[in-house]
Design a protein around this motif. Structure first.
Motif, short mmCIF file in Angstrom:
data_model
loop_
_atom_site.label_atom_id
_atom_site.label_comp_id
_atom_site.label_asym_id
_atom_site.label_seq_id
_atom_site.Cartn_x
_atom_site.Cartn_y
_atom_site.Cartn_z
N PRO A 109 0.84 -1.19 0.00
CA PRO A 109 0.00 0.00 0.00
C PRO A 109 0.88 1.25 0.00
CG PRO A 109 -0.07 -1.10 2.14
CD PRO A 109 0.62 -2.03 1.19
N THR A 110 0.40 2.30 -0.63
CA THR A 110 1.22 3.47 -0.92
C THR A 110 0.80 4.67 -0.08
OG1 THR A 110 1.35 2.67 -3.20
CG2 THR A 110 2.07 4.93 -2.80
N LYS A 130 8.26 0.28 7.91
CA LYS A 130 8.27 -0.75 8.95
C LYS A 130 6.88 -1.34 9.17
CE LYS A 130 12.64 -0.51 10.46
NZ LYS A 130 13.60 -1.64 10.56
N LEU A 131 5.85 -0.56 8.83
CA LEU A 131 4.47 -1.03 8.95
C LEU A 131 3.98 -1.74 7.70
CD1 LEU A 131 2.90 2.13 10.66
CD2 LEU A 131 3.43 -0.06 11.76
N GLY A 132 4.85 -1.80 6.68
CA GLY A 132 4.48 -2.51 5.46
C GLY A 132 4.03 -1.64 4.31
N TYR A 133 4.32 -0.34 4.37
CA TYR A 133 3.91 0.59 3.33
C TYR A 133 5.06 0.93 2.38
CZ TYR A 133 -0.39 1.57 5.97
OH TYR A 133 -1.58 1.48 6.62
N PHE A 134 4.69 1.35 1.19
CA PHE A 134 5.59 2.00 0.25
C PHE A 134 5.37 3.49 0.48
CE2 PHE A 134 7.72 1.81 -4.01
CZ PHE A 134 7.65 3.16 -4.33
N GLY A 145 6.35 -1.24 -9.81
CA GLY A 145 5.94 -2.62 -9.58
C GLY A 145 5.92 -3.02 -8.12
N LYS A 146 6.38 -2.12 -7.24
CA LYS A 146 6.44 -2.44 -5.80
C LYS A 146 5.32 -1.77 -5.00
CE LYS A 146 10.30 -4.84 -5.93
NZ LYS A 146 11.50 -4.45 -5.19
N ALA A 147 4.58 -0.87 -5.64
CA ALA A 147 3.55 -0.11 -4.95
C ALA A 147 2.17 -0.44 -5.50
CB ALA A 147 3.81 1.39 -5.09
N ASP A 148 1.23 -0.62 -4.58
CA ASP A 148 -0.17 -0.82 -4.97
C ASP A 148 -0.88 0.51 -4.78
OD1 ASP A 148 -2.77 -1.48 -5.39
OD2 ASP A 148 -2.90 -3.01 -3.82
N THR A 149 -1.00 1.28 -5.85
CA THR A 149 -1.58 2.61 -5.74
C THR A 149 -3.11 2.59 -5.72
OG1 THR A 149 -1.41 2.90 -8.14
CG2 THR A 149 0.42 3.72 -6.79
N ALA A 150 -3.70 1.40 -5.81
CA ALA A 150 -5.14 1.29 -5.56
C ALA A 150 -5.42 1.42 -4.07
CB ALA A 150 -5.66 -0.04 -6.08
N ARG A 151 -4.37 1.25 -3.26
CA ARG A 151 -4.45 1.45 -1.81
C ARG A 151 -3.59 2.67 -1.48
NH1 ARG A 151 -2.49 -4.04 0.67
NH2 ARG A 151 -1.14 -4.06 -1.20
N LEU A 152 -4.10 3.84 -1.82
CA LEU A 152 -3.33 5.07 -1.73
C LEU A 152 -3.80 5.97 -0.59
CD1 LEU A 152 -1.26 7.07 -3.02
CD2 LEU A 152 -3.16 7.93 -4.43
N GLN A 194 -9.16 1.54 8.27
CA GLN A 194 -10.62 1.68 8.12
C GLN A 194 -11.02 2.06 6.70
OE1 GLN A 194 -12.26 4.51 10.95
NE2 GLN A 194 -13.93 5.07 9.55
N ASN A 195 -10.14 2.78 6.03
CA ASN A 195 -10.49 3.31 4.70
C ASN A 195 -9.73 2.65 3.54
OD1 ASN A 195 -12.44 5.63 5.23
ND2 ASN A 195 -10.80 6.05 6.70
N GLY A 196 -9.15 1.49 3.79
CA GLY A 196 -8.60 0.69 2.69
C GLY A 196 -7.17 0.96 2.29
N VAL A 197 -6.41 1.68 3.12
CA VAL A 197 -4.99 1.92 2.83
C VAL A 197 -4.17 0.91 3.65
CG1 VAL A 197 -3.16 3.64 2.59
CG2 VAL A 197 -5.56 4.36 2.57
N VAL A 198 -4.31 -0.37 3.32
CA VAL A 198 -3.62 -1.43 4.08
C VAL A 198 -3.13 -2.49 3.09
CG1 VAL A 198 -4.84 -1.11 6.25
CG2 VAL A 198 -5.83 -2.58 4.50
#
Length: 291
Positions: A79-80, A103-107, A157-164, A287-291
Motif C-alpha cells: 500500500p502506498t 516498517k508497517l508494510g507501506y511504500f 511494480g512495488k507499490a499498490d496505488t489502488a491502496r493510496l 478503516q479506509n482501505g490503505v492497508v
C-alpha cells in the motif's frame, strides 16, 4: 527555535506557474538550518534494517524531482503513502516518517516539493524561508507533482496505488486536504495541523475550507488546541462544514497542545499527542482501505 508559526505567515508570491528549472536536484542531509536547535533527546530514529530506503528521482514534466522512498525489502506490492513535508522540506524527520511507514508494510514516498523554488535546508530564518521559497510554490504544481509520484510508484511494480493514502505536516497538512479534493483515486488522508483558512492568491487560490464539497476521500485532521497560528475557531468551522456537506471526515483537537506536536526533533513535540495521532492514523488508513 523561533516562535513564529509558519502557517500564520502570508506573503504575496512573486513567481509564476511557468518556472521550470530544478534548483534542487538532490536531498540535503540532516535537518534544515531553520529548525535548529534539534532536540536529540526526543528525536525518533528509525533504522533502515529490513527496508529498501533512499533517494529516488521522480520524472515530472520539467525535469527530475528528488524524493525519499522507503519500503519493506521484498516483492510487494505494498500500500502506498504520500508523505508531505513541513515548510522545512524533506529533511531527516520526514525521511524517518517514511521509514516508520515502511516498517508497517507501506511504500512511502516524500517528494521535495520546493525543488523548483529553492533549497529550504540552506535557509536559517523562518521568515525568509516563507518569503523566498514557500510562498512561491503553486498549489497546481504540488498537485501535479504528487500525481507524478503516484504514477512513478505504480510503475515501480512495488507499490499498490489502488491502496493510496496521504499524510502531511504543517504546510503538508494543508496540502493533504487539497489533495483529497484533487485525486478521486485517493482512499484516505491524515492532515497534521494544516492551515484551513487563508487569503485567496494566484498561487494558492483555495484553502481546505473552500474545498469541503469537493473532497473525494475521508480526511482525519489532527490539531493542537494551543496552536497560535491555527485558531480552534477555524477548526470548528471545518468540522461543521464537513458535517454540513455530509463528508466522511473527522477532526481531533488535543487540548493545550501547540503546533508541530508530532515533530519529535523540536521543542514543540508532545509525545502523548504524537503517539495518539500516529495510532489514529494507522486505524484511519486501515478503516479506509490503505492497508
Amino acid at each position: 527555535m523561533p516562535t513564529v508559526d509558519p502557517d500564520a505567515i502570508n506573503f504575496v508570491p512573486k513567481s509564476s506557474f511557468s518556472r521550470r528549472e530544478m534548483l534542487v536536484t538532490s536531498l540535503a542531509a540532516g535537518f534544515a538550518l531553520a529548525v535548529e536547535p534539534v532536540m536529540a533527546d526526543t528525536q525518533i530514529k528509525t533504522s533502515s534494517d529490513g527496508l529498501e530506503a533512499g533517494e529516488v528521482k521522480i520524472p515530472v514534466k520539467d525535469g527530475d524531482m528528488p524524493a525519499y522512498r522507503a519500503m519493506p525489502n521484498g516483492k510487494g506490492p505494498y500500500p502506498t503513502v504520500l508523505v508531505v513535508q513541513e515548510i522545512f522540506g524533506v529533511h531527516e524527520h520526514i525521511r524517518d516518517v517514511c521509514r516508520r511507514f515502511a516498517k508497517l508494510g507501506y511504500f512511502a514516498i516524500a517528494p521535495e516539493l520546493y525543488a523548483r523554488q529553492g533549497d529550504p535546508s540552506k535557509v536559517s530564518d523562518i521568515t525568509a524561508l516563507m518569503k523566498d521559497i514557500v510562498s512561491k510554490v503553486p498549489d497546481e504544481q504540488v498537485m501535479a507533482d504528487l500525481d507524478a509520484c503516484v504514477a512513478w510508484a505504480q510503475g515501480s511494480g512495488k507499490a499498490d496505488t489502488a491502496r493510496l493514502g496521504i499524510t502531511g505536516f504543517c504546510w503538508g497538512g494543508r496540502i493533504t486536504w487539497l489533495y483529497a479534493a484533487h485525486n478521486p483515486k485517493l482512499k484516505a488522508g491524515v492532515a497534521w495541523y494544516g492551515r484551513l483558512l487563508g487569503e485567496s492568491k494566484p498561487l494558492t487560490p483555495k484553502h481546505p475550507l473552500d474545498l469541503v464539497a469537493d473532497l473525494k476521500a475521508p480526511v482525519l485532521g489532527l490539531y493542537g488546541g494551543a496552536d497560535q497560528g491555527i485558531p480552534v475557531e477555524s477548526v470548528d468551522k471545518m468540522r461543521a462544514a464537513l458535517k454540513a456537506a455530509n463528508k466522511p471526515g473527522e477532526i481531533i483537537v488535543y487540548p493545550d497542545t501547540p503546533h508541530a506536536f508530532h515533530a519529535d526533533y523540536r521543542p514543540s513535540y508532545r509525545k502523548e499527542a504524537a503517539d495518539d495521532g500516529w495510532k489514529r492514523l494507522q486505524a484511519w488508513f486501515k478503516q479506509n482501505g490503505v492497508v
